[in-house]
Design a protein around this motif. Structure first.
Motif, short mmCIF file in Angstrom:
data_model
loop_
_atom_site.label_atom_id
_atom_site.label_comp_id
_atom_site.label_asym_id
_atom_site.label_seq_id
_atom_site.Cartn_x
_atom_site.Cartn_y
_atom_site.Cartn_z
N VAL A 41 22.20 -35.22 11.56
CA VAL A 41 22.88 -34.73 12.76
C VAL A 41 23.47 -35.88 13.57
N GLY A 42 22.70 -36.95 13.74
CA GLY A 42 23.18 -38.09 14.51
C GLY A 42 24.40 -38.73 13.88
N SER A 43 24.38 -38.93 12.56
CA SER A 43 25.50 -39.58 11.89
C SER A 43 26.72 -38.66 11.86
N PHE A 45 27.46 -36.38 14.11
CA PHE A 45 28.03 -36.38 15.47
C PHE A 45 28.92 -37.60 15.71
N LEU A 46 28.50 -38.77 15.17
CA LEU A 46 29.32 -39.99 15.30
C LEU A 46 30.72 -39.72 14.75
N LEU A 49 32.69 -36.81 16.79
CA LEU A 49 33.26 -37.26 18.06
C LEU A 49 34.50 -38.11 17.82
N ALA A 55 35.43 -40.36 21.03
CA ALA A 55 34.70 -41.64 21.04
C ALA A 55 35.21 -42.53 19.93
N SER A 56 34.93 -43.82 20.05
CA SER A 56 35.29 -44.81 19.02
C SER A 56 36.75 -44.75 18.64
N LYS A 58 39.13 -46.72 18.95
CA LYS A 58 39.75 -47.90 18.39
C LYS A 58 39.38 -48.08 16.92
N HIS A 59 38.41 -47.31 16.47
CA HIS A 59 37.92 -47.46 15.10
C HIS A 59 38.66 -46.52 14.14
N MET A 64 35.01 -45.57 9.43
CA MET A 64 33.78 -44.96 9.93
C MET A 64 33.16 -44.03 8.89
N TRP A 147 26.25 -27.60 13.69
CA TRP A 147 25.01 -28.38 13.59
C TRP A 147 24.08 -28.14 14.78
#
Lengths: 164, 164
Positions: A41-43, A45-46, A49, A55-56, A58-59, A64, A147
């Motif tokens: 779930v954490g990965s 969500f990264l 987003l 979020a992120s 610039k990446h 990613m 999720w």
């Protein structure tokens, strides 16, 4: 395919009995499940987003996804195996449990969402690697909702399944 | 002293409401789990970067800058949901050695995170010279990740260890 019969067969296996009866075994399996699920779930969500452009920014999406997905998959495999083991211990009960069924349904939809993203949307990533396309945003948003639902129903199972 | 706190909490209207309204505890736990996923992934991105395993196209400073705010925000949400859960079941938490261990480990990790933040914001370039941080820093990073995982495991095992 008679799922009920398969569940009853699973319930009667030595493995199922062991997980039900050996002190602490279910708890240990469940612990692996918890660590694995928060990793998944954490990965996810990264990435979600990032896909939604929240979020992120610039990446690069490609970078990613390339770096994070191995952890997601590893977590998912551990979650699936630990989940299958827990299911086996009381297959019929879980199969008939409403939140369990909802969780499986949402997992299936999340899987389809991911597949559709990888096979279709991701194909054109070079064009939107920095400013994400509408379908990428949609895939990300849908994933977050699914999720959250999976975690919600998953926790609900614990409150509705009879203790071993 | 802890017993007095437990008795006082049990006497509050808030505690009784949390115990009586069935959906409150599962909802709080679900929110708690989702924010655990946020903390774990944020902490992992920084530690894995310190270990040189992900995101090497970005400096450690940039990675810390990107994820530290998420860690603190999620920790606040975890403390709030945790405090409410505790209020609803004060005996099960405050008097439970596993819960006490979790709090001790959490205090240690909050301290280490704050120390890391002060160190990295205090000297923008220091952590990125040379290319890979000193072995000591990497060791602390690895151990920190392990402790975060132990905190999560302890959280799950509160339910399995009875209050003496």
């Amino acid at each position: 395919m008679n799922i009920g019969a398969i569940c009853r067969w699973l319930d009667d296996t030595q493995l199922a009995a062991a997980i039900r009866e050996w002190n602490g075994l279910f708890a240990i399996i469940e612990t692996f499940h918890v660590i694995a699920l928060v990793t998944v779930v954490g990965s996810i969500f990264l990435i979600d987003l990032r896909l939604m452009g929240l979020a992120s920014r610039k990446h690069s999406v490609r970078d990613m996804i390339g770096e994070i997905l191995p952890y997601t998959w590893t977590g998912f495999v551990v979650a699936a195996i630990s989940g299958a083991l827990m299911f086996t211990s009381k297959a019929t009960q879980y199969y008939e449990n409403f939140p369990f069924r909802m969780k499986m349904l949402l997992l299936a939809i999340a899987g389809i969402n991911m597949l559709a993203f990888h096979l279709l949307t991701f194909r054109s990533v070079a064009k939107w690697d920095h400013e994400t396309s509408m379908s990428a945003k949609f895939a990300g948003g849908l994933s977050v909702i699914l999720w959250i639902g999976i975690v919600t129903f998953g926790r609900w199972i614990g409150f509705t399944i009879l203790p071993i | 002293m802890l017993h007095n706190l437990v008795e006082w909490l049990l006497s509050t209207r808030l505690s009784q409401t949390i115990q009586e309204v069935e959906w409150i505890v599962p909802t709080l736990q679900t929110i708690h789990i989702l924010f655990i996923a946020v903390v774990l992934s944020s902490v992992s991105m920084i530690i894995l970067r310190v270990l040189g395993l992900v995101g090497r196209s970005w400096t450690i400073y940039e990675t810390a800058e990107r994820f530290l705010p998420w860690i603190w925000t999620a920790l606040i949400a975890l403390v709030i949901t945790g405090a409410l859960l505790l209020t609803g079941e004060p005996k099960r938490s405050l008097l439970n050695p596993v819960f006490q261990l979790k709090m001790a480990l959490l205090a240690a990790m909050i301290f280490i995170t704050a120390a890391f933040q002060r160190s990295i914001y205090g000297n923008k370039g220091a952590w990125d010279q040379p290319a890979l941080p000193k072995p000591a820093a990497r060791l602390i990073g690895g151990v920190s990740l392990l402790i975060w995982v132990c905190i999560i495991i302890a959280g799950r095992w509160i339910a399995y260890v009875s209050v003496p």
